[in-house]
Design a protein around this motif. Structure first.
Motif, PDB file in Angstrom:
ATOM      1  N   SER A  74       0.670  -1.148  -0.014  1.00 13.28           N
ATOM      2  CA  SER A  74       0.087   0.076  -0.153  1.00 13.28           C
ATOM      3  C   SER A  74       0.826   1.180  -0.019  1.00 13.28           C
ATOM      4  O   SER A  74       0.486   2.359  -0.619  1.00 13.28           O
ATOM      5  CB  SER A  74      -1.125   0.156   1.217  1.00 13.28           C
ATOM      6  OG  SER A  74      -0.187  -0.072   2.525  1.00 13.28           O
ATOM      7  N   LYS A  77       2.055   1.833  -3.625  1.00 13.24           N
ATOM      8  CA  LYS A  77       0.964   1.680  -4.475  1.00 13.24           C
ATOM      9  C   LYS A  77       0.968   1.912  -6.085  1.00 13.24           C
ATOM     10  O   LYS A  77       1.055   1.256  -7.004  1.00 13.24           O
ATOM     11  CB  LYS A  77      -0.205   2.121  -3.904  1.00 13.24           C
ATOM     12  CG  LYS A  77      -1.413   1.583  -4.614  1.00 13.24           C
ATOM     13  CD  LYS A  77      -2.658   2.188  -3.893  1.00 13.24           C
ATOM     14  CE  LYS A  77      -3.949   2.490  -4.830  1.00 13.24           C
ATOM     15  NZ  LYS A  77      -4.834   2.798  -3.993  1.00 13.24           N
ATOM     16  N   GLU A  78       1.575   3.213  -6.045  1.00 16.07           N
ATOM     17  CA  GLU A  78       1.777   3.766  -7.445  1.00 16.07           C
ATOM     18  C   GLU A  78       2.926   3.387  -8.133  1.00 16.07           C
ATOM     19  O   GLU A  78       2.561   2.801  -9.313  1.00 16.07           O
ATOM     20  CB  GLU A  78       2.312   5.213  -7.082  1.00 16.07           C
ATOM     21  CG  GLU A  78       2.017   6.048  -8.488  1.00 16.07           C
ATOM     22  CD  GLU A  78       2.340   7.706  -8.413  1.00 16.07           C
ATOM     23  OE1 GLU A  78       3.058   8.347  -8.779  1.00 16.07           O
ATOM     24  OE2 GLU A  78       1.501   8.110  -7.319  1.00 16.07           O
ATOM     25  N   GLU A  79       4.085   3.025  -7.645  1.00 19.57           N
ATOM     26  CA  GLU A  79       5.330   2.576  -8.104  1.00 19.57           C
ATOM     27  C   GLU A  79       4.780   0.822  -8.591  1.00 19.57           C
ATOM     28  O   GLU A  79       5.499   0.701  -9.636  1.00 19.57           O
ATOM     29  CB  GLU A  79       6.524   2.472  -7.255  1.00 19.57           C
ATOM     30  CG  GLU A  79       7.042   3.782  -7.116  1.00 19.57           C
ATOM     31  CD  GLU A  79       6.685   4.288  -5.588  1.00 19.57           C
ATOM     32  OE1 GLU A  79       5.401   4.281  -5.281  1.00 19.57           O
ATOM     33  OE2 GLU A  79       7.272   4.826  -5.120  1.00 19.57           O
ATOM     34  N   SER A  81       1.996  -0.140  -9.255  1.00 22.91           N
ATOM     35  CA  SER A  81       0.827  -0.064 -10.002  1.00 22.91           C
ATOM     36  C   SER A  81       1.054  -0.645 -11.622  1.00 22.91           C
ATOM     37  O   SER A  81       0.105  -1.355 -12.339  1.00 22.91           O
ATOM     38  CB  SER A  81      -0.192   1.122 -10.193  1.00 22.91           C
ATOM     39  OG  SER A  81       1.165   2.212 -11.056  1.00 22.91           O
TER      40      SER A  81
END
Length: 120
Positions: A74, A77-79, A81
């Motif tokens: 969490s 999360k962006e990396e 994705s």
């Protein structure tokens, strides 16, 4: 019948040469972020422990599974994705380089998290 592994070397030794390289890279990235962590086998897969469990990883037919649950995923999360994910797992395809810098950052985050829990 599933084989039981004694240690991470044992686990890596039964993989194909190409996968062995990736697993050793993963292991090195984890050790870089957590040099004092203990290597263990948990749930019959490689894992690292430091004031509690840090991360697990495992080889599959088409990917390396990485488990930094619950917060390691969490928090990044962006990396993460761009990778296929399951509940508490991320899949790094065997036909792509491992994101070793990201793995190191996730493990460093988990180390800090475990140390924080320990001190409370």
């Amino acid at each position: 019948m599933e084989r039981s592994f004694k240690n991470i070397d044992d686990y890596i030794s039964v993989q194909t040469p190409e996968v062995q390289i990736l697993l050793e890279q993963m292991r090195h990235a984890i050790k870089k972020a957590a040099p004092e962590a203990e290597e263990v086998i948990s749930y019959n897969m490689p894992a690292f422990k430091y004031h509690g469990m840090l991360v697990y990883f495992a080889a599959y037919k088409k990917h390396i599974g990485f488990y930094a649950t619950p917060t390691g995923h969490s928090e990044f999360k962006e990396e993460l994705s761009v990778y296929k994910q399951g509940k508490g797992s991320v899949q790094f395809p065997l036909n792509q380089p491992l994101p070793l810098d990201l793995i190191t950052k996730i493990v460093a985050f988990r180390v800090k998290e475990n140390l924080k829990k320990k001190s409370t």
